[in-house]
Design an enzyme around this catalytic site. Structure first.
Site, mmCIF file in Angstrom:
data_model
loop_
_atom_site.group_PDB
_atom_site.id
_atom_site.type_symbol
_atom_site.label_atom_id
_atom_site.label_comp_id
_atom_site.label_asym_id
_atom_site.label_seq_id
_atom_site.Cartn_x
_atom_site.Cartn_y
_atom_site.Cartn_z
ATOM 1 N NE ARG B 266 -1.743 1.940 3.496
ATOM 2 C CZ ARG B 266 -1.572 1.831 4.810
ATOM 3 N NH1 ARG B 266 -2.171 0.887 5.496
ATOM 4 N NH2 ARG B 266 -0.781 2.676 5.452
ATOM 5 C CG HIS B 270 -6.179 2.461 6.330
ATOM 6 N ND1 HIS B 270 -6.322 1.174 5.879
ATOM 7 C CD2 HIS B 270 -7.378 2.793 6.870
ATOM 8 C CE1 HIS B 270 -7.552 0.741 6.137
ATOM 9 N NE2 HIS B 270 -8.206 1.718 6.730
ATOM 10 C CE1 TYR B 279 1.240 2.828 8.746
ATOM 11 C CE2 TYR B 279 -0.064 4.438 9.970
ATOM 12 C CZ TYR B 279 0.141 3.669 8.855
ATOM 13 O OH TYR B 279 -0.733 3.741 7.813
HETATM 14 C C1 LIG Z 1 -14.703 -5.689 11.718
HETATM 15 C C2 LIG Z 1 -13.841 -4.492 11.459
HETATM 16 N N1 LIG Z 1 -12.913 -4.169 12.359
HETATM 17 C C3 LIG Z 1 -12.142 -3.076 12.194
HETATM 18 C C4 LIG Z 1 -12.287 -2.296 11.086
HETATM 19 C C5 LIG Z 1 -11.435 -1.023 10.924
HETATM 20 N N2 LIG Z 1 -10.502 -1.177 9.814
HETATM 21 C C6 LIG Z 1 -10.801 -0.740 8.578
HETATM 22 S S1 LIG Z 1 -9.624 -1.166 7.469
HETATM 23 C C7 LIG Z 1 -8.691 -1.906 8.646
HETATM 24 C C8 LIG Z 1 -7.397 -2.566 8.255
HETATM 25 C C9 LIG Z 1 -7.622 -3.597 7.201
HETATM 26 O O1 LIG Z 1 -6.412 -4.164 6.844
HETATM 27 P P1 LIG Z 1 -6.340 -5.181 5.640
HETATM 28 O O2 LIG Z 1 -7.302 -6.282 5.835
HETATM 29 O O3 LIG Z 1 -4.911 -5.580 5.518
HETATM 30 O O4 LIG Z 1 -6.816 -4.382 4.351
HETATM 31 P P2 LIG Z 1 -6.159 -3.057 3.726
HETATM 32 O O5 LIG Z 1 -6.832 -1.899 4.370
HETATM 33 O O6 LIG Z 1 -4.709 -3.120 3.992
HETATM 34 O O7 LIG Z 1 -6.476 -3.134 2.280
HETATM 35 C C10 LIG Z 1 -9.291 -1.824 9.889
HETATM 36 C C11 LIG Z 1 -8.728 -2.346 11.146
HETATM 37 C C12 LIG Z 1 -13.289 -2.664 10.169
HETATM 38 N N3 LIG Z 1 -13.519 -1.950 9.084
HETATM 39 N N4 LIG Z 1 -14.043 -3.775 10.376
#
Ligand SMILES: Cc1ncc(C[n+]2csc(CCOP(=O)(O)OP(=O)(O)O)c2C)c(N)n1
Ligand SMILES: Cc1ncc(C[n+]2csc(CCOP(=O)(O)OP(=O)(O)O)c2C)c(N)n1
Ligand SMILES: [Mg+2]
Ligand SMILES: [Mg+2]
Lengths: 341, 374, 341, 374
Positions: B266, B270, B279
């Site tokens: 990425r 985020h 971080y």
């Molecule tokens: C059930 C849930 N918990 C927490 C979140 C908050 N949240 C949104 S994106 C994210 C990180 C996701 O990481 P990843 O699965 O690696 O996907 P990326 O964003 O890197 O594409 C978090 C913790 C959420 N959307 N849903």
């Protein structure tokens, strides 16, 4: 007409729904060969085969989550949650997906999922097997919530729930599964067209009365009727209403009764705090305030985790606790006469 | 029987062992498995892929810009992840059904989403934009991991209908920690459902490096569930396409689910609300910039003599046009009237909503037209 | 005295609690280096190290479930759920384990877990980021539920929640994190002993009044105060109560006010159906029936999934909707004057 | 990198590949890994194990009988699973903390539960019987899989306290499908927590054969999470003991979690409410009767000359005494007074419960003493 227990009426309802619409699939734990721990799906695997009667892995979020996918694909999944206390792992899928997808997609995706839940206590079960979680679902917009109290409703409302394009959480009081209903409530016309039945959302005046409106649902309907009978000997005429639909509540029926009696007691087995009774009382007070002659009262389970089986009779409101509240709304001597509130 | 750990710790900027068909310089290298699935990817297909990726990147930049200008509430950048997004979606048949997360911009682009579809949601006008049945794409998922089960259930539906479609679940590295993703693998394996799991391991779940989720390669998890998997260089569009073709074939031919871990990065924050300088090191980002999926595919196409200025100009123009459409959609967006908050809660009449609608309409009518449409 | 935003006050509260008791650990997604997406744990990793500030894998059931294990071991976990809408995957662990273990073990196992939830809408967020799930927890016996509305309470009540031997679900209104509070509510004595503070369960009369009691909590407290100010110009004196504790509700304080005013409006952002407002009205009607001069009313979010950001202002009750209800309880001309209910 | 499936389908009565030290006839055989951990299991230890298992079986029969006689509401039989239960618990140190499911009767017995502890819960008098901190055993779990996270969290607590204890999570084959069990593996692996997962694969989850959960050996799942595992003959007490010693050593020495799949069989119904004739063949049950863990260990002890009538009599007497204690506990149980339903909801004073207590007490006082204590 066929005399059926609620358990058999539910099986018959599932069978009719599956026969009528081949997009209906039933899924859950142990619902295949075993026919479910309560035998509600008994025989369906043999009749409809494993493509439509799906024994799933042991994971409730998985069950409801895959049901969402099946609904996306145009199926009508009927999910069995084995016991009331095991619905919580699926809570996220129910609240965030099942309840919201129609709204989130502006009506483009329908979620005609029926979630059947063998429900509540009074059967001497182990921990986590006697929960009354209905208020959680009532508070969740996008879901419809129904609770049945007799074989006839079980048969009809289950089919209506399955036919409904909205998700329905369908509560089946365990302690009535094998109860013997004499008369019309236990007598089912299996050939009748369910489109002739009253719509799913309507409450039912189970017994007419003039002094007090007693609102309830599920297995408590029988306790309420017992209370009404006992009160009659005492010269008190109780009107008993079975809500049937907990969300939306049929306030037209309830309000009509309250305008007549001016006094309301709501009873259910779930704890009172932010429960269905609170909702009914808040709404009725708003709608019928000037007709009320006494404060509407709740007679509910205590606000405690469901107690051990030997103590459950002190938790589920019984006839005496209901009558005590009836005395209170009638301002007759009662248990709290001496207690400062 | 003893099961020991044969795979190694994944950490930091190291991609670990991945299958790859293009070096960072765009040179074609061999891979025993992927070569089989890349053999008939012709130049035209690769140019289309490049185009998808370039448009995705352009759109992504527009999304970020629109957010910075206050036109959108939020944007989740896809920069750096275009290869796996576009290549996996292009490998699908039109009637395969895709379940993306919020970040799969490239998937939506390939599937024919319109400019408005990419802005009205992030702008907060609507939750879902496009009609899932028009694109065969589910409304993008924000609840991490939930869609893995939806894809699996959809695939169970395909089995019941007896067609040879495939359902695809997209999610990130963080999502693999969620119960739902694991339950999806259990169900998919138990029923042999035709679902492909595409995990874009972009090294980060917001501020958490992938090592918080797992010290081991994510692709190594699937076989324990009975699902074959491949760990592919997610910035290598050809490898991604080949891996997806392998996975789709596995699922389509009735051999059950397949799993892809696409190792990518990425490049951006985020979301536009995030500040990654808190971080992670700039060096790590720079290192990955050298592995950029677009420059890599461009270099490869140049080797093949299939990339010239005309093509570059045409692609840029297409991207600009789409981006202009997004801007237009944002600027001309009209917020729906207040009363519509009550629409579509239920598919059938509902006395509770009806009562609320009646009261809210009465309330709104107390304001003059302008006020009511605030 | 230090002037702090609610966000900083929460950080300070966590720091005090962690300094005072080394069994306090904080855990959640992104709470380490990042300091949480709202920066509430900012700096704590540096001060207390990774053994006490734990960045967890992305799984809410896992977070709460391991917190239960830590509590079994005698720790006091403070869990951060990243946003309100992500608490549902943990619902099973909260309802079946966190809430029930003390009861199930007859008091042998304590669950001093604090579950912090950045909460509710009004900040223009994406789907699932503006939920008001408090009623689910209020309905769950075994939990305590609190909601704060200003920096001072945030600082104090968070520490009380952590010190409490019962599990506490702690709601933090996102839209007040950076709100500027002038005066006492934003001025915090970081050296004060929290044992001198009023107990966690008490409501607070935020503004005295004589005509109508307006009950609320969380960010709605500010809207309620605005309504009270506006009503004053109109000659109506509103008493505003901040519940602070949603379970149990401090009915002593609420009832005292209602006995004085005879009129009640409850407002919250969550949907009304079986919500906290229903509970408050049902209880107050029972306790104060003969003092009531009008039906108690709710002004709540609609019973809908949380709407898209651009429409949220039509969902969250604003000053006008509150005043409309105030007019109704005062029987003054209002929006529903012409509508048959 | 490609991950393929190396393990085979598990099905029906076939145990698949398992590590074993005793044949069904009680003959000691070699196993390269387990032998290391069985080397110092002396005869006295094996006799203790047999004793634990025999008492467990006796108690189990008593539980079923008490249920049939209406003294208990329910009973979850452990018959057939005594080896893994007793052997794993005996391998632990007293200060290791165990998180059992409802079926781990043998674990409770080894840990010194008293007769009343085994009946008052199933009788419905109380939810939890023993004090978890007295036995270092958590209150048995009914929510499938939830305890796997509790054990992992407890193990994280051990890490923070810097001791060398271990937490143990017990669950069944069905439980492995639950998100919680998978999340527990994620957390345990991520933090390197000292937790041992003991999965008793008794081939059934109520009416569902293990193949509904997985077509592949369950032990094969752990390595994907970074957790080494062993698939052991769960009816071979010596192999179970050895496997558990391996796993505990792994966890105790700071090398992180370990996983055991004990391949065993549920000889009885799921619970006394269940009718297994509806879903499984008698033949399968009979086949497993030939693999009985008790007769196997007895045969081995006889080979060693460590099993005689005196020992058998002593063990039977101990089992009978414990069973008599259970019967006594059931028959003399006194249901708590009604008002106590309101006890222990909160640890600290709570105005809501106080109000309910006051009202309920007033209500109860309206009945004469007898009624109130109904
Ligand atoms: C059930 C849930 N918990 C927490 C979140 C908050 N949240 C949104 S994106 C994210 C990180 C996701 O990481 P990843 O699965 O690696 O996907 P990326 O964003 O890197 O594409 C978090 C913790 C959420 N959307 N849903
Ligand atoms: C969350 C949850 N879902 C469903 C159940 C109902 N249930 C009780 S035991 C059981 C089967 C468990 O199988 P397994 O994990 O193999 O353990 P076993 O009973 O064989 O020891 C089921 C489905 C439950 N207790 N909890
Ligand atoms: Mg990621
Ligand atoms: Mg099993």
């Amino acid at each position: 007409m066929t005399a059926l227990t609620m358990s058999k009426a539910l099986t018959a309802g599932l069978r009719s729904a599956m026969t009528r619409d081949d997009r209906v699939v039933v899924m859950g734990e142990d619902i295949g060969k075993l026919g479910g721990v309560f035998r509600i799906t008994d025989g369906l695997l043999g009749e409809f085969g494993p493509q439509r009667v799906i024994d799933t892995p042991l994971a409730e979020s998985g069950i409801v989550g895959t049901a969402v996918g099946l609904a996306y694909r145009g199926f009508r999944p009927v999910v069995e949650i084995q016991f009331d206390g095991f619905v919580y792992p699926a809570f996220d899928q129910i609240v965030c997906q099942v309840a919201k997808l129609h709204y989130r997609t502006r009506g483009q995706v329908k979620m005609p999922i029926t979630i059947r839940i063998p429900w509540a206590g009074g059967v001497g079960a182990a921990e986590h097997h006697s929960e009354s979680p209905e208020a959680y679902f009532v508070h969740t917009a996008g879901l419809r919530v129904v609770a049945v109290s007799n074989p006839k409703d079980a048969y009809t409302v289950l089919q209506q729930a399955i036919a409904c394009d909205d998700p329905v959480v369908f509560f089946e009081p365990k302690r009535l599964y094998h109860h013997r209903f004499d008369g019309a409530e236990g007598d089912i016309d299996l050939s009748a067209d369910i489109s002739d039945a009253p719509p799913m959302g309507l409450a039912r005046v189970v017994r007419e009365g003039t002094d007090v409106t007693l609102v309830t649902y599920g297995a408590q309907v029988l306790t309420a009727l017992d209370a009404a009978t006992a009160a009659e000997d005492d010269g008190v005429s109780i009107e008993v209403i079975d809500l049937r639909s907990l969300s939306p509540v049929d306030y037209r029926t309830v309000a009509a009764s309250v305008r007549k009696t001016g006094r309301v007691v709501v009873t259910h087995e779930a704890g009172g705090e932010a429960g269905v009774g609170a909702e009914v009382i808040a709404s009725i007070t708003e709608q019928c305030f000037h007709y009320l002659e006494a404060p509407p009262l709740r007679v509910t389970g205590h606000d405690i985790p469901y107690p051990p089986a030997k103590l459950e009779k002190h938790h589920i409101p019984d006839l005496d606790r209901i009558l005590d509240a009836v005395d209170r709304v009638l301002d007759r001597p009662n248990s709290l006469s001496e207690v400062t509130l | 029987m003893m099961y020991t750990l044969t795979t190694q710790t994944a950490h930091g900027a190291d991609t670990g062992e991945v299958s790859r068909l293009l070096t960072p310089d765009g040179e074609r290298v061999a891979d025993p498995v992927l070569d089989l699935w890349a053999a008939d990817l012709d130049v035209q297909t690769l140019r289309t892929l490049y185009r998808d990726m370039a448009i995705t990147r352009r759109i992504d930049a527009e999304g970020v810009a629109l957010q910075r200008q206050g036109q959108l509430g939020l944007w989740a950048p896809a920069q750096g992840q275009e290869a796996i997004q576009a290549a996996s979606a292009r490998a699908c048949r039109d009637d395969d059904f895709l379940f993306p997360s919020y970040r799969e911009l490239g998937v939506l682009v390939v599937r024919g989403a319109r400019p408005a579809d990419l802005v009205l949601g992030w702008r907060g006008e609507v939750h879902g934009t496009f009609d899932p049945y028009a694109l065969n794409v589910a409304t993008p998922q924000i609840i991490i991991g939930a869609q893995a089960l939806h894809a699996t259930g959809y695939a169970m539906g395909i089995q019941r209908d007896g067609t040879d479609q495939v359902a695809v679940a997209y999610f990130g590295d963080g999502a693999t920690s969620q119960g739902d993703v694991n339950e999806a693998m259990v169900f998919a394996s138990s029923f042999g459902a035709p679902v492909v799991f595409v995990c874009s391991n972009n090294q980060w779940a917001i501020s958490e490096p992938v090592t918080v989720q797992s010290h081991f390669p994510i692709a190594g998890r699937a076989p324990g569930f009975g699902i074959p998997s491949i760990r592919v260089d997610g910035n290598d569009a050809i490898a991604c396409a080949a891996a997806m073709r392998w996975a789709l074939d596995q699922a389509r031919s009735g051999r059950g689910p397949a799993f892809i871990e696409a190792v990518t990065y990425r490049m951006g924050p985020h979301t536009t609300s995030d500040d990654p300088t808190r971080y992670r090191d700039k060096d790590e980002v720079e290192l990955w910039r050298g592995r950029d999926p677009l420059t890599r595919l461009e270099a490869h196409l140049r080797h093949l003599g299939a990339f010239d200025d005309a093509f570059a100009t045409e692609v840029a123009a297409a991207g600009d046009a789409f981006a202009a459409g997004m801007r237009e959609a944002a600027l001309t967006a009209r917020t729906r009237p207040a009363i519509e908050v009550l629409d579509d809660v239920y598919a059938e009449p509902h006395s509770g909503i009806d009562r609320q609608r009646e009261r809210f309409a009465a309330y709104l009518s107390g304001f003059d037209g302008e006020e009511a449409a605030r």
